[in-house]
Design a protein around this motif. Structure first.
Motif, mmCIF file in Angstrom:
data_model
loop_
_atom_site.group_PDB
_atom_site.id
_atom_site.type_symbol
_atom_site.label_atom_id
_atom_site.label_comp_id
_atom_site.label_asym_id
_atom_site.label_seq_id
_atom_site.Cartn_x
_atom_site.Cartn_y
_atom_site.Cartn_z
ATOM 1 N N THR A 58 91.193 14.926 40.963
ATOM 2 C CA THR A 58 90.465 13.711 40.569
ATOM 3 C C THR A 58 89.311 14.079 39.652
ATOM 4 O O THR A 58 88.498 14.954 39.988
ATOM 5 N N LYS A 101 86.096 12.562 37.319
ATOM 6 C CA LYS A 101 85.215 11.438 37.047
ATOM 7 C C LYS A 101 84.178 11.851 36.012
ATOM 8 O O LYS A 101 83.772 13.021 35.953
ATOM 9 N N ALA A 102 83.738 10.888 35.206
ATOM 10 C CA ALA A 102 82.724 11.162 34.201
ATOM 11 C C ALA A 102 81.397 11.495 34.873
ATOM 12 O O ALA A 102 81.068 10.986 35.948
ATOM 13 N N VAL A 116 80.387 14.104 36.370
ATOM 14 C CA VAL A 116 80.459 14.905 37.595
ATOM 15 C C VAL A 116 80.943 16.310 37.207
ATOM 16 O O VAL A 116 81.994 16.461 36.585
ATOM 17 N N THR A 122 81.123 19.263 32.596
ATOM 18 C CA THR A 122 80.913 17.859 32.921
ATOM 19 C C THR A 122 81.445 16.995 31.786
ATOM 20 O O THR A 122 80.983 17.104 30.640
ATOM 21 N N GLU A 152 82.139 11.074 29.534
ATOM 22 C CA GLU A 152 82.648 9.700 29.484
ATOM 23 C C GLU A 152 84.122 9.667 29.835
ATOM 24 O O GLU A 152 84.820 10.685 29.786
ATOM 25 N N ASP A 153 84.582 8.465 30.204
ATOM 26 C CA ASP A 153 85.999 8.297 30.537
ATOM 27 C C ASP A 153 86.859 8.467 29.287
ATOM 28 O O ASP A 153 86.400 8.293 28.161
ATOM 29 N N VAL A 158 90.178 11.253 32.312
ATOM 30 C CA VAL A 158 88.949 11.207 33.104
ATOM 31 C C VAL A 158 88.589 9.753 33.375
ATOM 32 O O VAL A 158 88.563 8.937 32.451
ATOM 33 N N GLY A 159 88.353 9.445 34.646
ATOM 34 C CA GLY A 159 87.936 8.088 35.011
ATOM 35 C C GLY A 159 89.069 7.097 34.944
ATOM 36 O O GLY A 159 90.177 7.356 35.405
ATOM 37 N N THR A 160 88.827 5.939 34.330
ATOM 38 C CA THR A 160 89.811 4.856 34.277
ATOM 39 C C THR A 160 91.031 5.269 33.463
ATOM 40 O O THR A 160 90.959 6.098 32.581
ATOM 41 N N ASN A 162 94.719 9.566 36.283
ATOM 42 C CA ASN A 162 94.426 10.982 36.113
ATOM 43 C C ASN A 162 95.716 11.771 35.956
ATOM 44 O O ASN A 162 96.666 11.569 36.684
#
Length: 299
Positions: free
Chosen positions: A66, A68-69, A71, A122, A125-126, A150-152, A155
Motif C-alpha cells: 500500500t 500513500k502520498a 508517507v 516519500t 502526490e497521488d 500512489v493513493g487514488t 495500487n
C-alpha cells in the motif's frame, strides 16, 4: 723429469673431469627448471579450459503493498547471482519519476546486507510512477522497472516488474517466464532506403522497423527510432527500451524510448566514441515480448 710430466698430466686430467662434471650439472639444472616451468604453464591453462560463463545478476524491486502520498516508504533492490546474495555491487541507484513526465530523481541506495540495497522515499502526490533500479555488479548491469500507483486509482506496487539484464535474452519478473533466445523463427529484412538506415524485423503478428540517420557521428546527438506494428496496426502504450553497447566495453546501457505518434518510439542518444555499436530494441506489452538486434557504425 718423467715424474714432473706425469704429475702435470694427472692434474690436467683432473681439471678436465671437473669441468665436464660441472657442465653436466648445469645441463641437469636447466632441464629441471624447464620441467617446472612447463608444469606451471599447464596448471595455469587448466582453469581456462574449465571456465564457465558466469550466471547473470538478478534484481528484484521490493516495496510496500500500500502506497500513500506524503508517507515515507522503504524501497529495496534484492540482488542475487544464482544462489548467492550479491554484497559487492559497484553501484545501486533508484530512478523514480511520475508517468508522463521527463524529470526523474536518481537516488543512490545504501547496502543493508544480505544482497539488499535500499532507500527511504516519500511520494509527494497521488498518481502513477515508475521505479527503476540501476544495478552495476560484477561487470554486469541490470535495470528492472516497476510501475506503481500512489493513493487514488488503485495500487500496482506488487504488479509486473520488467527485467532488463546484460545478456541477450530478458526475463519478466513475476511472470516467471523467459523469452527464448535465438532467431530460429525470426525473419530480418534490411531496407535500401537512401534517406536513412532502416532495419526491419517481423515475428508473428509483431513488426519492428528500426531507423537511424544517414550518418551518425561521435559527440553529436542522433535520433534512434523504432516503428512498431502489431497485426498491421501501430502498437501504442508499449514499454520499449534500447540496449546499446560496444563489444569491448561493459556494462551495457539500457535506455527507455519516448513514445510518439502512430507506434513510433524514439531515443535521442549521443555516442561519445567512434566504432561499431550493437543496438537491441526490447519490446513489451502484455503478452507481447519481442526484440530486434542490429549494428550501427558511428564515425
Amino acid at each position: 723429469m718423467f715424474i714432473k710430466l706425469g704429475i702435470i698430466y694427472f692434474v690436467f686430467k683432473i681439471n678436465k673431469n671437473l669441468e665436464l662434471e660441472l657442465a653436466m650439472k648445469q645441463i641437469i639444472l636447466i632441464l629441471i627448471s624447464l620441467i617446472f616451468v612447463m608444469a606451471g604453464c599447464s596448471k595455469d591453462e587448466k582453469p581456462a579450459e574449465n571456465d564457465k560463463v558466469p550466471e547473470l545478476i538478478d534484481v528484484v524491486i521490493k516495496m510496500p503493498e500500500t502506497l500513500k502520498a506524503n508517507v515515507s516508504v522503504n524501497i529495496q533492490a534484492a540482488v542475487t547471482q544464482g544462489n548467492e546474495k550479491v554484497d559487492d555491487a559497484d553501484e545501486v541507484k533508484f530512478e523514480i519519476g511520475k508517468a508522463g513526465q521527463e524529470d526523474t530523481e536518481m537516488i543512490p541506495a545504501k547496502h543493508q546486507g544480505k544482497g539488499v540495497y535500499a532507500i527511504k522515499y516519500t511520494f509527494t502526490e497521488d498518481g502513477k510512477y515508475t521505479v527503476v533500479a540501476h544495478v552495476t555488479a560484477r561487470s554486469m548491469h541490470n535495470m528492472p522497472k516497476k510501475e506503481i500507483s500512489v493513493g487514488t486509482g488503485g495500487n500496482t506496487a506488487a504488479g509486473k516488474q520488467i527485467q532488463q539484464s546484460q545478456n541477450t535474452g530478458h526475463s519478466h519478473g513475476d511472470e516467471g517466464t523467459q523469452q527464448p533466445q535465438g532467431n530460429d523463427s525470426t525473419e530480418h529484412s534490411h531496407g535500401n532506403e537512401s534517406s536513412e538506415h532502416s532495419y526491419g524485423h517481423a515475428h508473428g503478428n509483431t513488426a519492428i522497423d528500426f531507423q537511424a540517420g544517414t550518418s551518425i557521428n561521435a559527440n553529436e546527438e542522433a535520433v534512434l527510432t523504432a516503428s512498431i506494428q502489431n497485426g498491421g496496426q501501430p502498437l501504442t502504450g508499449a514499454d520499449v527500451r534500447f540496449e546499446i553497447w560496444q563489444e569491448e566495453h561493459e556494462p551495457h546501457e539500457f535506455l527507455p524510448a519516448q513514445e510518439g505518434e502512430n507506434g513510433k518510439y524514439s531515443l535521442n542518444k549521443t555516442f561519445t566514441a567512434q566504432g561499431v555499436y550493437t543496438i537491441k530494441i526490447h519490446l513489451e506489452k502484455g503478452e507481447i515480448h519481442d526484440h530486434l538486434e542490429e549494428k550501427i557504425d558511428v564515425k
